[in-house]
Scaffold this motif. Structure first.
Motif, short mmCIF file in Angstrom:
data_model
loop_
_atom_site.label_atom_id
_atom_site.label_comp_id
_atom_site.label_asym_id
_atom_site.label_seq_id
_atom_site.Cartn_x
_atom_site.Cartn_y
_atom_site.Cartn_z
N ASN A 1 0.75 -1.25 0.07
CA ASN A 1 0.11 0.14 -0.10
C ASN A 1 0.81 1.32 0.06
O ASN A 1 0.39 2.29 0.63
CB ASN A 1 -0.88 -0.04 1.04
CG ASN A 1 -2.38 0.29 0.92
OD1 ASN A 1 -2.88 0.16 -0.59
ND2 ASN A 1 -3.19 0.44 1.79
N GLN A 2 2.09 1.10 -0.69
CA GLN A 2 2.84 2.27 -0.46
C GLN A 2 3.63 2.32 -1.78
O GLN A 2 3.57 1.11 -2.63
CB GLN A 2 3.79 2.14 0.74
CG GLN A 2 4.86 0.97 0.64
CD GLN A 2 5.44 0.83 1.73
OE1 GLN A 2 4.93 0.92 3.16
NE2 GLN A 2 6.68 0.29 2.10
N ASP B 1 9.55 7.26 11.44
CA ASP B 1 9.68 5.94 11.12
C ASP B 1 8.58 5.20 12.14
O ASP B 1 7.87 4.08 11.64
CB ASP B 1 11.18 5.46 11.68
CG ASP B 1 11.49 4.14 11.11
OD1 ASP B 1 10.84 3.43 10.18
OD2 ASP B 1 12.18 3.35 11.89
N VAL B 2 8.65 5.75 13.30
CA VAL B 2 7.52 5.03 14.27
C VAL B 2 6.30 5.41 13.87
O VAL B 2 5.07 4.56 13.72
CB VAL B 2 7.66 5.78 15.91
CG1 VAL B 2 6.65 5.61 16.63
CG2 VAL B 2 8.95 5.00 16.43
N ALA B 3 5.84 6.58 13.43
CA ALA B 3 4.48 7.07 12.85
C ALA B 3 4.04 6.14 11.76
O ALA B 3 3.01 5.67 11.54
CB ALA B 3 4.33 8.59 12.56
N LEU B 4 5.00 5.68 10.77
CA LEU B 4 4.56 5.02 9.53
C LEU B 4 4.36 3.37 9.96
O LEU B 4 3.49 2.95 9.60
CB LEU B 4 5.91 5.18 8.78
CG LEU B 4 5.90 6.61 7.98
CD1 LEU B 4 7.31 6.74 7.05
CD2 LEU B 4 4.79 6.67 6.95
N ARG C 1 1.19 3.07 11.39
CA ARG C 1 0.25 2.88 10.46
C ARG C 1 0.08 1.79 9.48
O ARG C 1 -0.65 1.76 8.65
CB ARG C 1 0.08 4.22 9.36
CG ARG C 1 -0.19 5.45 10.45
CD ARG C 1 0.16 6.76 9.58
NE ARG C 1 -0.47 8.13 10.09
CZ ARG C 1 0.09 8.74 11.11
NH1 ARG C 1 0.90 8.48 11.99
NH2 ARG C 1 -0.77 9.70 11.46
N GLY C 2 1.15 0.99 9.58
CA GLY C 2 1.52 -0.33 8.95
C GLY C 2 2.00 -0.36 7.70
O GLY C 2 2.21 -1.16 6.91
N ASP D 1 -2.88 4.94 1.84
CA ASP D 1 -4.08 4.88 2.82
C ASP D 1 -3.75 5.20 4.20
O ASP D 1 -3.34 4.14 4.73
CB ASP D 1 -5.10 3.51 2.54
CG ASP D 1 -5.96 3.29 3.49
OD1 ASP D 1 -6.26 2.24 3.69
OD2 ASP D 1 -6.76 4.34 3.79
N VAL D 2 -3.72 6.21 4.78
CA VAL D 2 -3.35 6.61 6.24
C VAL D 2 -4.24 5.91 7.11
O VAL D 2 -5.46 6.18 7.08
CB VAL D 2 -2.98 8.10 6.56
CG1 VAL D 2 -2.73 8.23 7.78
CG2 VAL D 2 -1.97 8.53 5.46
N LYS D 3 -3.70 4.92 7.52
CA LYS D 3 -4.77 4.08 8.84
C LYS D 3 -4.64 4.67 10.14
O LYS D 3 -3.59 4.18 10.90
CB LYS D 3 -4.56 2.70 8.73
CG LYS D 3 -4.40 2.15 7.33
CD LYS D 3 -3.83 0.80 7.19
CE LYS D 3 -3.09 0.72 5.82
NZ LYS D 3 -1.53 -0.31 5.97
N ALA D 4 -4.99 5.92 10.34
CA ALA D 4 -4.52 6.52 11.50
C ALA D 4 -5.15 6.04 12.73
O ALA D 4 -6.20 5.43 12.53
CB ALA D 4 -4.90 7.97 11.55
#
Ligand code: PPS
Ligand code: ADP
Length: 202
Positions: A22-23, A46-49, A52-53, A199-202
């Motif tokens: 998905n990227q 890095d952690v935030a991404l 989000r998977g 698709d940002v899965k927040a």
């Protein structure tokens, strides 16, 4: 140099590898003075991404210099070779379909351009950590500015070794004005707006 060596096309393309995640593969290239926030912001992103998977990999100056580039110092020639190798390694990780985050001072514009040219248009994102030298020196997280001012550490970037600021970075961040979270948010928004993350899965 590469006589008698034939390039092998892979059966699974980089695009196919990335689509399943998905990227789109890309390289976020963090450049800036020591203490400008490259590692801190790259880690936060890095952690935030990851949360989000998305599938990422972080390459960081100090770590790479312990292993792959353990034979290199801080002369101009060694810095050029440092960035050349890191550029090639970053490309391999991107070919694996990953979003790559590389955080190196990378003081010379020509080296950063060389890495940019390894990537398809839009997949090299230069992130200029434009934090003033005064702030970096005040932070001095490793005590290296103090040593450089005292002449104990030689060829220190910003003190007695040059830093060529990017002229057209995709993103410029000044961490004396923005928090770590604000920096990470801006980077996420950029990746989203360029459809590098789908698709940002927040
Ligand atoms: N002389 C000199 N100049 C600059 N930096 C020095 C030096 N000696 C040691 N260090 C430490 O090495 C880290 C920078 O390594 P890099 O691989 O990013 O440098 S470069 O891109 O090859 O210029 C840098 O890490 P950061 O503070 O994370 O930038 C320093 O901790
Ligand atoms: N807004 C901010 N963004 C990034 N780092 C910050 C910020 N505010 C304070 N800092 C601190 O500044 C230092 C930056 O160091 P580091 O991330 O190692 O920089 P570099 O990798 O560029 O050498 C860290 O100690 C970090 O906690």
């Amino acid at each position: 140099m590469a006589n008698n060596i034939v390039w092998h096309e892979h059966k699974v393309s980089r695009a196919e590898r990335a689509a399943s995640k998905n990227q789109r593969p890309c390289l976020l290239w963090f450049t800036g003075l020591s203490g400008s926030g490259k590692s801190t912001v790259a880690n936060a992103l890095d952690v935030a991404l990851y949360q989000r998977g998305y599938h990422t990999f972080l390459l960081d100056g100090d770590n790479v210099r312990h292993g792959l580039n353990g034979d290199l110092g801080f002369s101009d020639d060694d810095r050029v070779e440092n960035i050349r190798r890191i550029g090639e390694v970053s490309k391999l990780f991107a070919d694996a379909g990953l979003i790559v985050l590389s955080a190196f001072i990378s003081p010379f514009a020509s080296d950063r351009r060389m890495v940019r040219n390894l990537f398809p248009a839009g997949e090299f994102i230069e992130v200029f950590m434009n934090t003033p030298l005064e702030t970096c020196e005040e932070r001095d997280p490793k005590g290296l500015y103090q040593k450089a001012r005292a002449g104990v550490v030689k060829d220190f970037t910003g003190i007695d070794s040059p830093y060529e600021a990017p002229m057209r970075a995709e993103i410029t961040l000044d961490t004396s004005r923005l928090s770590v979270d604000e920096c990470a948010e801006r980077l996420i928004s950029y990746l989203h707006s360029r459809k590098l993350i789908l698709d940002v899965k927040a």
